[in-house]
Design a protein around this motif. Structure first.
Motif, short mmCIF file in Angstrom:
data_model
loop_
_atom_site.label_atom_id
_atom_site.label_comp_id
_atom_site.label_asym_id
_atom_site.label_seq_id
_atom_site.Cartn_x
_atom_site.Cartn_y
_atom_site.Cartn_z
N PRO A 117 66.59 8.18 29.67
CA PRO A 117 66.48 8.16 28.20
C PRO A 117 67.26 6.98 27.61
O PRO A 117 68.34 6.64 28.09
CB PRO A 117 67.09 9.48 27.76
N ARG A 118 66.67 6.36 26.60
CA ARG A 118 67.31 5.26 25.86
C ARG A 118 67.96 4.25 26.82
O ARG A 118 69.09 3.86 26.66
CB ARG A 118 68.33 5.82 24.86
N TYR A 119 67.20 3.79 27.78
CA TYR A 119 67.71 2.97 28.88
C TYR A 119 67.85 1.49 28.53
O TYR A 119 68.85 0.87 28.86
CB TYR A 119 66.79 3.15 30.09
N LEU A 120 66.82 0.91 27.90
CA LEU A 120 66.83 -0.52 27.59
C LEU A 120 66.51 -0.73 26.12
O LEU A 120 65.68 -0.02 25.55
CB LEU A 120 65.80 -1.27 28.43
N LYS A 121 67.14 -1.75 25.56
CA LYS A 121 66.88 -2.10 24.16
C LYS A 121 65.76 -3.15 24.13
O LYS A 121 65.94 -4.29 24.55
CB LYS A 121 68.14 -2.64 23.50
N ILE A 122 64.61 -2.73 23.63
CA ILE A 122 63.43 -3.58 23.56
C ILE A 122 62.98 -3.62 22.11
O ILE A 122 62.80 -2.58 21.49
CB ILE A 122 62.27 -3.02 24.42
N GLY A 123 62.80 -4.82 21.57
CA GLY A 123 62.35 -4.95 20.19
C GLY A 123 63.30 -4.29 19.20
O GLY A 123 62.85 -3.75 18.20
N GLY A 124 64.59 -4.33 19.52
CA GLY A 124 65.59 -3.79 18.60
C GLY A 124 65.80 -2.28 18.67
O GLY A 124 66.58 -1.74 17.89
#
Length: 178
Positions: A153-160
């Motif tokens: 869950p919520r692993y990588l920040k993509i597109g903010g």
């Protein structure tokens, strides 16, 4: 075909170079609908320069997938956070450019990336983190022999935004049996 790293029947891999900028940016902009929300490819000269800079890091390898016939850019594969020692592993990121999507050329390119990863870099493991709704991407790695390993869950920040991801991986032993 200057600078070929790995060569297959329909595609080959080479490193990105400054002279690719205009074609790369044109294709990335034209592929925005295909990429979003999965990935945000470089779309400006500044972003492309930063990408080239990152590619020169010793813990990164960046590849452009190109067509054998005509040398057109098909897509991108990046190995990041290459770790040595006890781990011998890296992370895999990738995206196709819209004109080549659905033609199997990225699958061909992935086979070349795996060959390079396991034979030349002699890594043991390659991991791809994929957003759960990205079915095409999951099919690509699954067909190449990656196995599903778990959910983050919520692993990588993509597109903010922090986005959930599924972890898919392949080891040298898995690949060698293919």
């Amino acid at each position: 075909m200057r600078g070929v790293i790995e060569q297959g029947r329909r595609a080959y891999l080479r490193a990105p170079r400054p002279s690719d900028r205009d074609e790369f940016l044109r294709l990335a902009r034209a592929s925005r609908e295909l990429h979003r929300p999965w990935v945000y490819a470089p779309e400006t000269p500044r972003e492309f320069a930063a990408y080239l800079g990152r590619c020169s890091n010793s813990t990164e390898r960046c590849f452009l997938v190109c067509r054998q016939d005509g040398d057109a850019l098909v897509g991108v594969y990046n190995l990041s956070q290459i770790a040595r020692g006890f781990f011998e592993s890296a992370y895999l990121g990738y995206y196709a450019f819209a004109p080549a999507a659905g033609q199997g050329l990225m699958a061909d390119g992935l086979g070349l990336v795996l060959r390079y990863t396991f034979r030349k870099l002699k890594l043991h493991r390659l991991e791809a983190n994929i957003q759960p709704d990205n079915e095409r991407s999951k099919r690509l790695v699954e067909r190449a022999g990656f196995r599903y390993e778990g959910y983050s869950p919520r692993y990588l920040k993509i597109g903010g935004r922090w986005r959930d991801h599924e972890r898919w991986a392949i080891t040298r032993e898995d690949w060698a049996g293919r």
